[in-house]
Design an enzyme around this catalytic site. Sequence first.
Site, short mmCIF file in Angstrom:
data_model
loop_
_atom_site.label_atom_id
_atom_site.label_comp_id
_atom_site.label_asym_id
_atom_site.label_seq_id
_atom_site.Cartn_x
_atom_site.Cartn_y
_atom_site.Cartn_z
N HIS A 1 -7.09 0.30 3.78
CA HIS A 1 -6.70 1.33 2.82
C HIS A 1 -6.60 2.69 3.50
O HIS A 1 -7.36 2.98 4.43
CB HIS A 1 -7.73 1.44 1.69
CG HIS A 1 -8.04 0.15 1.02
ND1 HIS A 1 -7.11 -0.54 0.27
CD2 HIS A 1 -9.16 -0.60 0.99
CE1 HIS A 1 -7.68 -1.64 -0.20
NE2 HIS A 1 -8.91 -1.70 0.22
N GLU B 1 -14.52 1.83 -0.03
CA GLU B 1 -15.16 0.89 -0.94
C GLU B 1 -16.47 0.41 -0.35
O GLU B 1 -16.78 0.70 0.81
CB GLU B 1 -14.23 -0.28 -1.23
CG GLU B 1 -13.86 -1.10 -0.01
CD GLU B 1 -12.77 -2.14 -0.32
OE1 GLU B 1 -11.62 -1.75 -0.62
OE2 GLU B 1 -13.07 -3.34 -0.25
N ARG C 1 -1.40 -4.57 3.43
CA ARG C 1 -1.74 -5.93 3.84
C ARG C 1 -1.35 -6.13 5.30
O ARG C 1 -0.21 -5.84 5.69
CB ARG C 1 -1.02 -6.92 2.92
CG ARG C 1 -1.61 -8.29 2.95
CD ARG C 1 -0.91 -9.21 1.94
NE ARG C 1 -1.24 -8.90 0.56
CZ ARG C 1 -0.36 -8.79 -0.44
NH1 ARG C 1 0.92 -8.94 -0.21
NH2 ARG C 1 -0.76 -8.52 -1.65
#
Length: 321
Positions: free
Chosen positions: A100, A118, A195
Site C-alpha cells: 500500500h 495496517e 497487487r
Amino acid sequence: MYKEPIFLTPVFKERIWGGRKLKEEFDYDIPNDNTGEAWVVAALSNGSNKVENESLTGQTLLDLWNDHGELFNKDAHSTDEYPLLVKVLDANDDLSVQVHPDDAYARKVEDVPYGKTECWYVLEAEPGAEIVLGHHAQTKDELDAMIDQEKWDELLRRQKVSPGDFYYVPSGTIHAIGKGIMILEIQQSSDVTYRVYDYDRTDQEGNKRELHLERAKDVTTVPDDLARTTKEDREIAEETNLTIERLTEAEYFSVYHWSLDGEARRELTEDFLQVSVIEGEAAIRINEKSFQVQKGQHFIIPHGVETYELSGRAEFVVSHV
Ligand code: ZN
C-alpha cells in the site's frame, strides 16, 4: 451527550480466497461460502456498519460520523473521513501479495485522503500457516529486477505465525496473509492496494487478476525496515483484574490486547475507543446502565463517556487513533 456503547453490525465481503470460518468461529450470518472479510468497524461509502442501538436505528457509522461528530470528538481530527477501519479476515486460501502507498502518494496519484498502514492480530492459524512480510532486495534495482523476473521465492520474506501474534505493517511493506489464517486487522480507512503477485491464479474464464507492478515498485520501502514489524513494542501493564498488553502505539493508531478476569474500572482518556471482543463474555457498565457483550461483538465507546466498568472473563482487542 450520548453515553452508551455504540454496537455495530458487520458488513460482509465476498472474496475468492474467503471461506466459512466467520460463521464457524463467530457465528456471523455470512452470505456465502466465500466470505473473506467482515468489516466490523467501518465508515466507508462502500461499506459502513449499521448501528444496532435502539435509539440510533436506521443509521450507519458513517451517518453518525457525518451528523454526530461529537461522538468522536471529530473537531479535534484533521480530516473529514472516519480515520480507521477494522476487519476480521478469513483466509481460506492465500491472499495476493500486495503493498500500500503512504498518504502523500495516495493523495498525489490516487486522489484519496489516506494511504494504508495496517496491523494484524492473529486470531487463528493452522499449523504451519505463513504470512509474507517484507522482502530480501537490498537495492531498488534489485527489487525491480526480482519483480520483473518473477523471482518470488527469492524476493519474498515468509514467516510462520501463531494465534496471538501481532504484526505492524507500515505502508510500503510488501505483505500477504497466507491460507489458514484468521486475523483481526486494524488499518487506516483506505482501499488503495497495489497487487504484486497473485500466484498466477486464474478465474473461471481463465483471466488473471490485474497486477499494479509499476506503482508497487514506486511505493515499496527498500531495503525493508524490519525492526518496525517485530514484537519489540509489546509491553504489559497490570491493573486490577485487567491485564493490558500494548501491541503498538504508532503514528495512525494504537492497539492493545486486554485480558479481563473479574471487575475493572477505567476512564476514557481517548477521543473514542474501538473495542472488539475476541474471547469470552462480559458486561460493560456506563452510568449505572449495563450491556452484555460476547465474543464476536464490536462496539465504540463514544466521546463524552467519563468512566466505564467491565466485569466478566473476556479478551478484547482495543484500538484508537
Ligand atoms: Zn494490506
